[in-house]
Design an enzyme around this catalytic site. Structure first.
Site, mmCIF file in Angstrom:
data_model
loop_
_atom_site.group_PDB
_atom_site.id
_atom_site.type_symbol
_atom_site.label_atom_id
_atom_site.label_comp_id
_atom_site.label_asym_id
_atom_site.label_seq_id
_atom_site.Cartn_x
_atom_site.Cartn_y
_atom_site.Cartn_z
ATOM 1 N N LYS A 183 33.750 10.630 -16.768
ATOM 2 C CA LYS A 183 32.518 10.419 -16.693
ATOM 3 C C LYS A 183 31.685 11.645 -16.203
ATOM 4 O O LYS A 183 31.745 11.747 -15.154
ATOM 5 C CB LYS A 183 31.975 9.082 -15.841
ATOM 6 C CG LYS A 183 30.651 8.742 -16.079
ATOM 7 C CD LYS A 183 29.516 9.396 -15.282
ATOM 8 C CE LYS A 183 28.206 9.077 -15.272
ATOM 9 N NZ LYS A 183 27.281 9.994 -14.872
ATOM 10 N N GLU A 264 36.033 10.466 -2.506
ATOM 11 C CA GLU A 264 35.558 11.502 -1.251
ATOM 12 C C GLU A 264 34.093 11.591 -1.156
ATOM 13 O O GLU A 264 33.333 11.927 -2.211
ATOM 14 C CB GLU A 264 36.170 12.675 -1.555
ATOM 15 C CG GLU A 264 36.120 13.872 -0.437
ATOM 16 C CD GLU A 264 34.837 14.876 -0.758
ATOM 17 O OE1 GLU A 264 34.029 14.711 -0.212
ATOM 18 O OE2 GLU A 264 35.178 15.830 -1.599
ATOM 19 N N CYS A 301 31.020 19.680 0.490
ATOM 20 C CA CYS A 301 31.534 18.472 1.267
ATOM 21 C C CYS A 301 31.990 18.778 2.664
ATOM 22 O O CYS A 301 31.828 18.157 3.485
ATOM 23 C CB CYS A 301 32.314 17.783 0.597
ATOM 24 S SG CYS A 301 33.539 18.799 -0.070
ATOM 25 N N GLU A 392 24.356 12.821 6.944
ATOM 26 C CA GLU A 392 24.571 13.803 6.219
ATOM 27 C C GLU A 392 23.246 14.131 5.712
ATOM 28 O O GLU A 392 22.740 13.341 4.973
ATOM 29 C CB GLU A 392 25.788 13.768 5.359
ATOM 30 C CG GLU A 392 25.748 15.086 4.436
ATOM 31 C CD GLU A 392 27.094 14.693 3.150
ATOM 32 O OE1 GLU A 392 27.521 15.940 3.036
ATOM 33 O OE2 GLU A 392 27.185 13.785 3.003
#
Length: 528
Positions: A183, A264, A301, A392
Protein backbone atom coordinates in the site's frame (compact mmCIF):
# COMPACT_ATOMS: atom_id res chain seq x y z
CA UNK A 1 7.83 7.72 -16.59
CA UNK A 2 5.12 8.10 -13.95
CA UNK A 3 1.77 6.66 -15.08
CA UNK A 4 -0.24 7.22 -11.88
CA UNK A 5 -1.57 3.66 -12.08
CA UNK A 6 -1.55 0.61 -9.82
CA UNK A 7 0.59 -2.45 -10.40
CA UNK A 8 -1.91 -5.29 -10.06
CA UNK A 9 0.53 -8.12 -10.45
CA UNK A 10 2.51 -7.29 -13.58
CA UNK A 11 -0.18 -5.09 -15.13
CA UNK A 12 -0.71 -1.35 -14.76
CA UNK A 13 -4.35 -0.55 -14.04
CA UNK A 14 -6.43 2.52 -13.15
CA UNK A 15 -10.08 1.51 -12.90
CA UNK A 16 -10.84 3.65 -9.84
CA UNK A 17 -12.72 6.95 -9.91
CA UNK A 18 -10.73 8.86 -7.29
CA UNK A 19 -7.51 10.70 -8.08
CA UNK A 20 -4.97 12.79 -6.18
CA UNK A 21 -1.55 14.39 -6.52
CA UNK A 22 1.58 14.40 -4.40
CA UNK A 23 3.18 17.57 -3.01
CA UNK A 24 6.64 19.11 -3.32
CA UNK A 25 7.35 20.64 0.10
CA UNK A 26 10.49 22.42 -1.09
CA UNK A 27 8.61 24.25 -3.84
CA UNK A 28 5.42 24.39 -1.75
CA UNK A 29 3.32 23.26 -4.67
CA UNK A 30 1.56 20.17 -5.99
CA UNK A 31 3.48 17.84 -8.27
CA UNK A 32 2.04 17.44 -11.79
CA UNK A 33 1.33 13.70 -11.76
CA UNK A 34 -2.20 12.40 -11.19
CA UNK A 35 -2.63 9.11 -9.33
CA UNK A 36 -5.70 6.88 -9.42
CA UNK A 37 -6.75 5.11 -6.24
CA UNK A 38 -7.12 1.35 -6.50
CA UNK A 39 -10.67 0.13 -6.94
CA UNK A 40 -12.18 -2.70 -4.91
CA UNK A 41 -11.94 -4.91 -7.99
CA UNK A 42 -8.21 -4.15 -8.30
CA UNK A 43 -7.69 -4.88 -4.60
CA UNK A 44 -9.45 -8.22 -4.99
CA UNK A 45 -7.44 -9.09 -8.08
CA UNK A 46 -4.10 -8.19 -6.44
CA UNK A 47 -4.82 -10.32 -3.37
CA UNK A 48 -6.08 -13.23 -5.46
CA UNK A 49 -2.96 -13.10 -7.61
CA UNK A 50 -0.79 -13.02 -4.46
CA UNK A 51 -2.61 -16.05 -3.08
CA UNK A 52 -2.10 -17.94 -6.34
CA UNK A 53 1.55 -16.90 -6.53
CA UNK A 54 2.13 -18.15 -2.99
CA UNK A 55 1.48 -21.73 -4.07
CA UNK A 56 4.47 -21.44 -6.43
CA UNK A 57 6.73 -18.91 -4.71
CA UNK A 58 6.83 -20.70 -1.35
CA UNK A 59 8.50 -23.63 -3.12
CA UNK A 60 11.18 -21.54 -4.82
CA UNK A 61 14.67 -22.40 -3.62
CA UNK A 62 16.75 -20.00 -1.61
CA UNK A 63 18.98 -19.41 -4.63
CA UNK A 64 15.99 -18.58 -6.84
CA UNK A 65 14.67 -16.06 -4.32
CA UNK A 66 18.18 -14.61 -3.90
CA UNK A 67 18.41 -14.13 -7.67
CA UNK A 68 15.08 -12.29 -7.55
CA UNK A 69 16.22 -9.94 -4.77
CA UNK A 70 19.52 -9.23 -6.50
CA UNK A 71 17.66 -8.55 -9.73
CA UNK A 72 15.48 -6.01 -7.87
CA UNK A 73 18.66 -4.19 -6.84
CA UNK A 74 19.94 -4.18 -10.41
CA UNK A 75 16.66 -2.75 -11.73
CA UNK A 76 16.50 -0.08 -9.00
CA UNK A 77 20.04 1.06 -9.78
CA UNK A 78 19.20 1.07 -13.49
CA UNK A 79 16.62 3.81 -12.79
CA UNK A 80 19.60 6.08 -12.05
CA UNK A 81 19.25 9.68 -10.97
CA UNK A 82 15.66 9.91 -12.21
CA UNK A 83 14.58 7.93 -9.16
CA UNK A 84 16.53 10.23 -6.83
CA UNK A 85 14.99 13.34 -8.39
CA UNK A 86 11.52 11.84 -7.96
CA UNK A 87 12.28 11.02 -4.32
CA UNK A 88 13.36 14.60 -3.61
CA UNK A 89 10.34 16.10 -5.35
CA UNK A 90 7.94 14.17 -3.12
CA UNK A 91 9.81 14.26 0.22
CA UNK A 92 11.61 17.58 0.45
CA UNK A 93 14.78 15.72 1.39
CA UNK A 94 18.10 16.74 -0.20
CA UNK A 95 19.88 14.67 -2.84
CA UNK A 96 22.45 13.40 -0.34
CA UNK A 97 19.70 11.89 1.80
CA UNK A 98 18.16 10.29 -1.31
CA UNK A 99 21.48 8.69 -2.27
CA UNK A 100 22.10 7.44 1.26
CA UNK A 101 18.65 5.97 1.67
CA UNK A 102 18.79 4.29 -1.73
CA UNK A 103 22.03 2.71 -0.59
CA UNK A 104 20.30 1.41 2.51
CA UNK A 105 17.40 0.03 0.46
CA UNK A 106 19.61 -1.91 -1.93
CA UNK A 107 21.90 -2.98 0.91
CA UNK A 108 18.95 -4.53 2.72
CA UNK A 109 17.93 -6.45 -0.39
CA UNK A 110 21.50 -7.69 -0.91
CA UNK A 111 21.75 -8.81 2.74
CA UNK A 112 18.60 -10.93 2.44
CA UNK A 113 19.91 -12.39 -0.82
CA UNK A 114 23.11 -13.39 1.00
CA UNK A 115 21.04 -14.92 3.81
CA UNK A 116 19.06 -16.98 1.31
CA UNK A 117 22.20 -18.11 -0.51
CA UNK A 118 23.73 -19.41 2.72
CA UNK A 119 20.43 -20.96 3.81
CA UNK A 120 20.74 -21.65 7.55
CA UNK A 121 18.11 -19.01 8.39
CA UNK A 122 15.36 -21.68 8.19
CA UNK A 123 16.51 -22.97 11.63
CA UNK A 124 16.37 -26.60 10.64
CA UNK A 125 16.14 -28.93 13.65
CA UNK A 126 16.20 -32.72 13.40
CA UNK A 127 15.57 -35.32 16.08
CA UNK A 128 16.14 -38.76 14.62
CA UNK A 129 14.08 -41.78 15.55
CA UNK A 130 15.04 -44.15 18.33
CA UNK A 131 12.99 -47.24 17.57
CA UNK A 132 14.16 -49.27 20.57
CA UNK A 133 13.59 -46.57 23.18
CA UNK A 134 11.76 -47.84 26.29
CA UNK A 135 8.93 -47.56 27.24
CA UNK A 136 7.94 -46.01 23.86
CA UNK A 137 9.85 -45.54 20.60
CA UNK A 138 10.98 -42.03 19.67
CA UNK A 139 9.55 -40.71 16.41
CA UNK A 140 11.63 -38.99 13.72
CA UNK A 141 10.83 -35.25 13.84
CA UNK A 142 12.19 -32.54 11.57
CA UNK A 143 11.35 -28.83 11.87
CA UNK A 144 11.99 -25.73 9.81
CA UNK A 145 10.48 -22.30 9.16
CA UNK A 146 7.90 -21.95 6.40
CA UNK A 147 6.26 -18.77 4.99
CA UNK A 148 2.88 -17.52 6.21
CA UNK A 149 1.33 -16.38 2.93
CA UNK A 150 0.56 -13.04 1.25
CA UNK A 151 1.81 -10.02 3.22
CA UNK A 152 0.54 -6.44 3.04
CA UNK A 153 3.21 -3.76 3.52
CA UNK A 154 2.33 -0.15 4.29
CA UNK A 155 4.86 2.37 3.00
CA UNK A 156 6.09 4.88 5.59
CA UNK A 157 6.05 8.64 5.14
CA UNK A 158 9.56 9.37 6.42
CA UNK A 159 11.52 6.67 4.56
CA UNK A 160 10.32 6.57 0.91
CA UNK A 161 13.01 3.98 0.14
CA UNK A 162 14.13 2.12 3.27
CA UNK A 163 10.69 1.48 4.81
CA UNK A 164 8.46 1.59 1.76
CA UNK A 165 7.95 -0.13 -1.60
CA UNK A 166 11.11 -2.28 -1.66
CA UNK A 167 12.23 -1.49 1.88
CA UNK A 168 12.92 -3.76 4.81
CA UNK A 169 9.40 -5.14 5.23
CA UNK A 170 9.07 -6.05 1.55
CA UNK A 171 12.61 -7.45 1.30
CA UNK A 172 12.21 -9.63 4.38
CA UNK A 173 8.77 -10.90 3.35
CA UNK A 174 9.96 -11.81 -0.14
CA UNK A 175 12.99 -13.53 1.40
CA UNK A 176 10.66 -15.56 3.62
CA UNK A 177 8.72 -16.78 0.58
CA UNK A 178 5.70 -14.50 0.96
CA UNK A 179 4.20 -12.52 -1.92
CA UNK A 180 3.85 -8.82 -1.09
CA UNK A 181 1.12 -6.28 -1.77
CA UNK A 182 2.37 -2.76 -1.03
CA UNK A 183 0.00 0.00 0.00
CA UNK A 184 2.08 2.88 -1.31
CA UNK A 185 2.28 5.92 0.98
CA UNK A 186 0.22 8.76 -0.46
CA UNK A 187 2.99 11.33 0.03
CA UNK A 188 5.41 9.62 -2.36
CA UNK A 189 3.44 7.34 -4.65
CA UNK A 190 5.43 8.47 -7.70
CA UNK A 191 8.63 7.28 -6.04
CA UNK A 192 6.78 4.11 -5.10
CA UNK A 193 5.65 3.50 -8.67
CA UNK A 194 9.21 3.80 -9.98
CA UNK A 195 10.53 1.35 -7.39
CA UNK A 196 7.58 -0.97 -8.06
CA UNK A 197 8.43 -0.98 -11.76
CA UNK A 198 11.90 -2.23 -10.85
CA UNK A 199 10.47 -5.03 -8.69
CA UNK A 200 8.08 -6.11 -11.46
CA UNK A 201 10.86 -6.16 -14.07
CA UNK A 202 13.02 -8.23 -11.73
CA UNK A 203 10.17 -10.67 -11.11
CA UNK A 204 9.65 -11.14 -14.84
CA UNK A 205 13.37 -11.54 -15.58
CA UNK A 206 13.75 -14.22 -12.88
CA UNK A 207 10.52 -16.03 -13.81
CA UNK A 208 8.72 -15.35 -10.55
CA UNK A 209 4.96 -16.05 -10.60
CA UNK A 210 2.70 -13.12 -11.42
CA UNK A 211 1.28 -11.72 -8.20
CA UNK A 212 4.48 -12.17 -6.19
CA UNK A 213 4.37 -8.36 -5.97
CA UNK A 214 1.70 -5.70 -6.43
CA UNK A 215 1.75 -1.98 -5.69
CA UNK A 216 -1.55 -0.24 -4.93
CA UNK A 217 -2.29 3.47 -4.55
CA UNK A 218 -4.78 5.07 -2.17
CA UNK A 219 -5.05 8.43 -0.45
CA UNK A 220 -7.42 7.54 2.41
CA UNK A 221 -8.01 4.64 4.78
CA UNK A 222 -10.29 2.51 2.57
CA UNK A 223 -7.51 0.74 0.67
CA UNK A 224 -5.53 -0.16 3.77
CA UNK A 225 -8.58 -1.42 5.67
CA UNK A 226 -9.72 -3.53 2.71
CA UNK A 227 -6.32 -5.18 2.44
CA UNK A 228 -6.00 -5.93 6.15
CA UNK A 229 -9.49 -7.43 6.31
CA UNK A 230 -9.10 -9.61 3.21
CA UNK A 231 -9.24 -13.29 4.23
CA UNK A 232 -6.36 -14.28 1.92
CA UNK A 233 -3.91 -11.84 3.55
CA UNK A 234 -1.86 -13.53 6.28
CA UNK A 235 0.27 -10.74 7.85
CA UNK A 236 0.84 -6.97 7.81
CA UNK A 237 3.93 -4.77 8.05
CA UNK A 238 3.55 -1.13 9.07
CA UNK A 239 5.73 1.84 10.03
CA UNK A 240 4.02 5.01 11.23
CA UNK A 241 1.98 6.57 14.02
CA UNK A 242 0.56 4.84 17.08
CA UNK A 243 -2.97 5.81 16.07
CA UNK A 244 -2.75 4.29 12.59
CA UNK A 245 -0.76 1.26 13.68
CA UNK A 246 -3.19 0.45 16.48
CA UNK A 247 -6.15 0.85 14.11
CA UNK A 248 -4.65 -1.74 11.77
CA UNK A 249 -3.83 -4.04 14.68
CA UNK A 250 -7.42 -3.86 15.90
CA UNK A 251 -8.79 -4.55 12.41
CA UNK A 252 -6.55 -7.59 12.06
CA UNK A 253 -7.49 -8.98 15.46
CA UNK A 254 -11.22 -8.64 14.73
CA UNK A 255 -11.08 -10.81 11.61
CA UNK A 256 -12.62 -14.31 11.75
CA UNK A 257 -9.01 -15.45 11.32
CA UNK A 258 -6.85 -12.93 13.24
CA UNK A 259 -3.48 -12.21 11.64
CA UNK A 260 -0.28 -10.64 13.00
CA UNK A 261 0.40 -6.94 12.45
CA UNK A 262 4.05 -6.07 12.86
CA UNK A 263 3.80 -2.33 13.47
CA UNK A 264 6.68 -0.01 14.34
CA UNK A 265 4.99 2.99 15.92
CA UNK A 266 5.72 5.81 18.35
CA UNK A 267 8.88 6.41 20.37
CA UNK A 268 10.39 9.37 22.22
CA UNK A 269 13.73 7.57 22.75
CA UNK A 270 14.74 8.77 26.24
CA UNK A 271 18.30 9.95 26.81
CA UNK A 272 19.72 10.12 30.35
CA UNK A 273 22.66 12.46 30.93
CA UNK A 274 24.66 11.47 34.02
CA UNK A 275 26.37 14.28 35.97
CA UNK A 276 30.02 13.30 35.54
CA UNK A 277 29.68 12.95 31.77
CA UNK A 278 28.30 16.49 31.58
CA UNK A 279 31.06 17.78 33.84
CA UNK A 280 33.67 16.29 31.51
CA UNK A 281 32.12 16.84 28.07
CA UNK A 282 28.96 18.92 28.15
CA UNK A 283 29.82 20.91 25.02
CA UNK A 284 30.52 17.75 23.04
CA UNK A 285 27.17 16.24 23.99
CA UNK A 286 25.32 19.48 23.38
CA UNK A 287 26.65 19.61 19.80
CA UNK A 288 25.94 15.91 19.22
CA UNK A 289 22.35 16.16 20.42
CA UNK A 290 21.61 19.39 18.61
CA UNK A 291 22.56 17.52 15.45
CA UNK A 292 20.56 14.43 16.37
CA UNK A 293 17.41 16.39 17.26
CA UNK A 294 17.44 18.29 13.97
CA UNK A 295 18.59 15.46 11.69
CA UNK A 296 16.10 15.05 8.85
CA UNK A 297 13.94 17.78 10.41
CA UNK A 298 13.44 15.50 13.40
CA UNK A 299 11.46 13.06 11.27
CA UNK A 300 13.18 9.91 12.47
CA UNK A 301 11.48 7.23 14.56
CA UNK A 302 14.62 7.28 16.73
CA UNK A 303 14.64 11.06 17.22
CA UNK A 304 15.65 11.89 20.83
CA UNK A 305 12.43 13.54 22.02
CA UNK A 306 13.07 13.17 25.76
CA UNK A 307 16.24 14.26 27.56
CA UNK A 308 16.61 13.59 31.29
CA UNK A 309 19.18 14.80 33.81
CA UNK A 310 19.70 15.62 37.49
CA UNK A 311 19.56 19.26 38.54
CA UNK A 312 22.89 20.93 39.14
CA UNK A 313 25.54 23.15 37.65
CA UNK A 314 26.45 20.47 35.10
CA UNK A 315 22.92 20.20 33.74
CA UNK A 316 22.49 23.99 33.70
CA UNK A 317 25.63 24.36 31.62
CA UNK A 318 24.59 21.57 29.25
CA UNK A 319 21.14 23.10 28.73
CA UNK A 320 22.66 26.47 27.90
CA UNK A 321 25.10 24.92 25.42
CA UNK A 322 22.39 22.79 23.85
CA UNK A 323 20.25 25.87 23.34
CA UNK A 324 23.11 27.76 21.74
CA UNK A 325 23.86 24.85 19.40
CA UNK A 326 20.19 24.47 18.42
CA UNK A 327 19.90 28.16 17.52
CA UNK A 328 22.82 27.93 15.08
CA UNK A 329 21.50 25.06 12.96
CA UNK A 330 19.61 25.91 9.80
CA UNK A 331 16.13 24.29 9.81
CA UNK A 332 15.23 21.59 7.30
CA UNK A 333 12.22 21.04 5.09
CA UNK A 334 9.58 18.70 6.49
CA UNK A 335 7.85 16.01 4.46
CA UNK A 336 4.53 17.77 3.88
CA UNK A 337 2.56 20.80 5.09
CA UNK A 338 0.48 18.40 7.19
CA UNK A 339 3.64 17.17 8.91
CA UNK A 340 4.69 20.71 9.74
CA UNK A 341 1.21 21.52 11.02
CA UNK A 342 1.23 18.42 13.22
CA UNK A 343 4.67 19.31 14.54
CA UNK A 344 3.63 22.86 15.38
CA UNK A 345 0.40 21.71 17.00
CA UNK A 346 2.25 19.14 19.11
CA UNK A 347 4.87 21.65 20.20
CA UNK A 348 2.24 24.22 21.14
CA UNK A 349 0.38 21.60 23.15
CA UNK A 350 3.56 20.86 25.08
CA UNK A 351 4.23 24.55 25.69
CA UNK A 352 0.67 25.11 26.91
CA UNK A 353 1.19 22.64 29.75
CA UNK A 354 1.81 24.09 33.21
CA UNK A 355 5.49 24.23 34.11
CA UNK A 356 6.87 23.84 30.58
CA UNK A 357 9.13 26.57 29.21
CA UNK A 358 11.01 27.14 25.97
CA UNK A 359 14.78 27.29 26.38
CA UNK A 360 15.82 27.88 22.79
CA UNK A 361 14.57 27.92 19.20
CA UNK A 362 15.94 28.89 15.81
CA UNK A 363 15.35 32.63 15.44
CA UNK A 364 15.89 33.23 11.74
CA UNK A 365 13.43 33.31 8.89
CA UNK A 366 12.39 30.03 7.26
CA UNK A 367 10.77 28.98 4.01
CA UNK A 368 7.34 27.32 4.01
CA UNK A 369 7.26 23.75 5.37
CA UNK A 370 10.53 24.16 7.27
CA UNK A 371 10.36 22.99 10.88
CA UNK A 372 11.78 25.40 13.47
CA UNK A 373 13.67 23.34 16.05
CA UNK A 374 13.05 23.98 19.75
CA UNK A 375 14.27 22.86 23.15
CA UNK A 376 11.77 22.81 26.03
CA UNK A 377 12.27 22.03 29.70
CA UNK A 378 10.22 20.98 32.72
CA UNK A 379 10.91 19.77 36.26
CA UNK A 380 10.68 16.10 37.17
CA UNK A 381 7.61 16.36 39.41
CA UNK A 382 5.56 18.08 36.71
CA UNK A 383 6.63 15.54 34.09
CA UNK A 384 5.58 12.65 36.32
CA UNK A 385 2.15 14.18 36.86
CA UNK A 386 1.38 15.05 33.24
CA UNK A 387 1.15 12.19 30.70
CA UNK A 388 0.84 14.67 27.82
CA UNK A 389 4.52 15.50 28.19
CA UNK A 390 5.55 11.95 27.29
CA UNK A 391 3.68 11.93 23.96
CA UNK A 392 5.70 11.88 20.76
CA UNK A 393 5.90 15.09 18.72
CA UNK A 394 7.08 14.18 15.22
CA UNK A 395 9.64 16.83 14.36
CA UNK A 396 12.69 18.71 15.65
CA UNK A 397 11.76 19.29 19.28
CA UNK A 398 12.96 17.77 22.55
CA UNK A 399 11.99 18.34 26.15
CA UNK A 400 14.61 18.18 28.88
CA UNK A 401 13.35 16.95 32.26
CA UNK A 402 15.25 18.28 35.27
CA UNK A 403 15.09 15.74 38.12
CA UNK A 404 15.70 16.46 41.79
CA UNK A 405 17.74 13.30 42.31
CA UNK A 406 18.43 9.78 41.10
CA UNK A 407 15.26 8.47 42.75
CA UNK A 408 13.05 10.83 40.75
CA UNK A 409 14.96 10.03 37.57
CA UNK A 410 14.32 6.32 38.15
CA UNK A 411 10.59 6.97 38.68
CA UNK A 412 10.43 8.76 35.34
CA UNK A 413 12.10 5.91 33.47
CA UNK A 414 9.85 3.34 35.15
CA UNK A 415 6.76 5.35 34.18
CA UNK A 416 7.64 5.54 30.48
CA UNK A 417 5.92 3.46 27.82
CA UNK A 418 7.90 1.12 25.57
CA UNK A 419 10.51 2.74 23.34
CA UNK A 420 12.66 1.82 20.36
CA UNK A 421 15.82 3.11 22.02
CA UNK A 422 17.18 4.37 25.30
CA UNK A 423 20.53 6.10 25.75
CA UNK A 424 22.86 6.56 28.71
CA UNK A 425 25.43 9.38 28.48
CA UNK A 426 27.98 8.80 31.21
CA UNK A 427 31.52 8.04 32.21
CA UNK A 428 32.31 4.30 32.47
CA UNK A 429 32.76 4.49 36.24
CA UNK A 430 29.26 5.99 36.60
CA UNK A 431 27.53 2.94 35.18
CA UNK A 432 27.99 0.86 38.34
CA UNK A 433 26.46 3.66 40.42
CA UNK A 434 23.37 3.72 38.22
CA UNK A 435 22.78 -0.01 37.93
CA UNK A 436 19.06 0.27 38.82
CA UNK A 437 18.60 2.91 36.13
CA UNK A 438 20.24 0.75 33.48
CA UNK A 439 18.07 -2.26 34.39
CA UNK A 440 14.96 -0.06 34.28
CA UNK A 441 15.91 1.21 30.81
CA UNK A 442 16.42 -2.35 29.57
CA UNK A 443 12.81 -3.12 30.51
CA UNK A 444 11.54 -0.21 28.41
CA UNK A 445 13.53 -0.31 25.16
CA UNK A 446 14.64 -2.52 22.29
CA UNK A 447 18.13 -1.03 22.02
CA UNK A 448 20.22 0.55 24.79
CA UNK A 449 22.95 2.95 23.66
CA UNK A 450 25.98 4.10 25.64
CA UNK A 451 27.57 7.44 24.81
CA UNK A 452 26.01 7.95 21.41
CA UNK A 453 22.91 9.26 19.67
CA UNK A 454 19.85 7.16 18.78
CA UNK A 455 19.48 8.49 15.23
CA UNK A 456 21.19 6.17 12.80
CA UNK A 457 20.13 2.53 12.53
CA UNK A 458 22.80 0.12 11.35
CA UNK A 459 21.42 -2.60 9.05
CA UNK A 460 23.01 -5.77 10.44
CA UNK A 461 22.01 -9.02 12.20
CA UNK A 462 22.65 -7.60 15.68
CA UNK A 463 20.33 -4.61 15.27
CA UNK A 464 17.01 -4.59 17.10
CA UNK A 465 14.63 -2.03 15.67
CA UNK A 466 11.60 -2.63 17.82
CA UNK A 467 10.67 -2.50 21.46
CA UNK A 468 7.90 -2.92 24.01
CA UNK A 469 4.47 -1.55 23.06
CA UNK A 470 3.77 1.05 21.71
CA UNK A 471 7.21 1.26 20.10
CA UNK A 472 6.18 -1.87 18.24
CA UNK A 473 3.23 -4.22 18.33
CA UNK A 474 5.43 -7.24 19.06
CA UNK A 475 8.69 -6.69 20.91
CA UNK A 476 10.01 -10.14 20.00
CA UNK A 477 10.90 -9.03 16.47
CA UNK A 478 13.06 -6.47 14.71
CA UNK A 479 12.09 -4.49 11.61
CA UNK A 480 15.74 -4.04 10.57
CA UNK A 481 18.37 -6.64 9.73
CA UNK A 482 18.06 -10.18 8.39
CA UNK A 483 16.23 -11.43 11.48
CA UNK A 484 13.25 -9.35 10.34
CA UNK A 485 12.45 -12.39 8.18
CA UNK A 486 11.08 -14.23 11.22
CA UNK A 487 7.98 -12.03 11.26
CA UNK A 488 6.73 -13.73 8.12
CA UNK A 489 7.31 -17.41 8.91
CA UNK A 490 6.01 -20.11 11.21
CA UNK A 491 7.61 -23.32 12.49
CA UNK A 492 6.52 -26.53 10.79
CA UNK A 493 7.38 -30.15 11.66
CA UNK A 494 7.48 -33.34 9.58
CA UNK A 495 7.06 -36.60 11.52
CA UNK A 496 8.35 -39.93 10.18
CA UNK A 497 8.46 -38.49 6.64
CA UNK A 498 10.27 -40.35 3.82
CA UNK A 499 13.69 -38.78 3.38
CA UNK A 500 13.39 -38.25 -0.37
CA UNK A 501 10.10 -36.34 0.08
CA UNK A 502 11.46 -33.93 2.68
CA UNK A 503 12.57 -30.38 1.78
CA UNK A 504 16.32 -30.31 1.01
CA UNK A 505 16.90 -28.41 4.27
CA UNK A 506 15.76 -31.47 6.25
CA UNK A 507 17.09 -34.36 4.19
CA UNK A 508 19.69 -36.69 5.67
CA UNK A 509 22.30 -35.74 3.07
CA UNK A 510 22.04 -32.01 3.88
CA UNK A 511 22.46 -31.15 0.18
CA UNK A 512 22.42 -27.40 0.90
CA UNK A 513 25.24 -27.75 3.46
CA UNK A 514 23.43 -25.52 5.95
CA UNK A 515 23.96 -25.42 9.70
CA UNK A 516 21.32 -27.57 11.41
CA UNK A 517 20.58 -28.73 14.94
CA UNK A 518 20.70 -32.53 14.83
CA UNK A 519 19.91 -34.32 18.09
CA UNK A 520 20.73 -31.11 19.99
CA UNK A 521 24.10 -30.60 18.26
CA UNK A 522 24.70 -27.85 15.69
CA UNK A 523 26.35 -29.34 12.64
CA UNK A 524 26.61 -29.28 8.85
CA UNK A 525 27.24 -33.02 8.73
CA UNK A 526 25.08 -35.56 6.97
CA UNK A 527 22.91 -37.96 8.93
CA UNK A 528 24.07 -41.52 8.39
Amino acid sequence: MITGKNYVGNTLKAAGNRTFKTFNPQLNTENPWVFTEASQEEIEEAVTLAHQAFGIYKNCSGLEKADFLNAIVDEILALGDDLLVQYCSESGFPMGRAEGERGRMVGQLRSFAQMLTEGSWVQAAIDTAVTDRVPAPKEDLRKMMVPLGPVVVFGSSNFPFAFSTAGGDTASALAAGCPVIVKSHSMHVGTGEMVASAVIKAAQKTNMPEGVFSNLVGGGTTLGASLVKHPLVKAVGFTGSIRAGRALFDLASQRPEPIPVFAEMGSINPVVFLPEALAVNSQKWAAAYAGSITLGAGQFCTNPGLLIGIKGAELDKFLEELGQAIEKIEPSCMLHPSMKAGFEEGTETMLSQTGVSKIAAYKGDTAPNYGVQQILTVDGKTFLENKTLSHEVFGPVSILVQCNDEEQLLKIVNQLEGQLTGTIIGEPNELKEYDKLIKAMQNKVGRLIFNGVPTGVEVCPSMIHGGPYPASSDSRFTAVGIHAVYRWVRPFSFQNWPNELLPPELQNENPLQILRTVNNIQTKSQIS
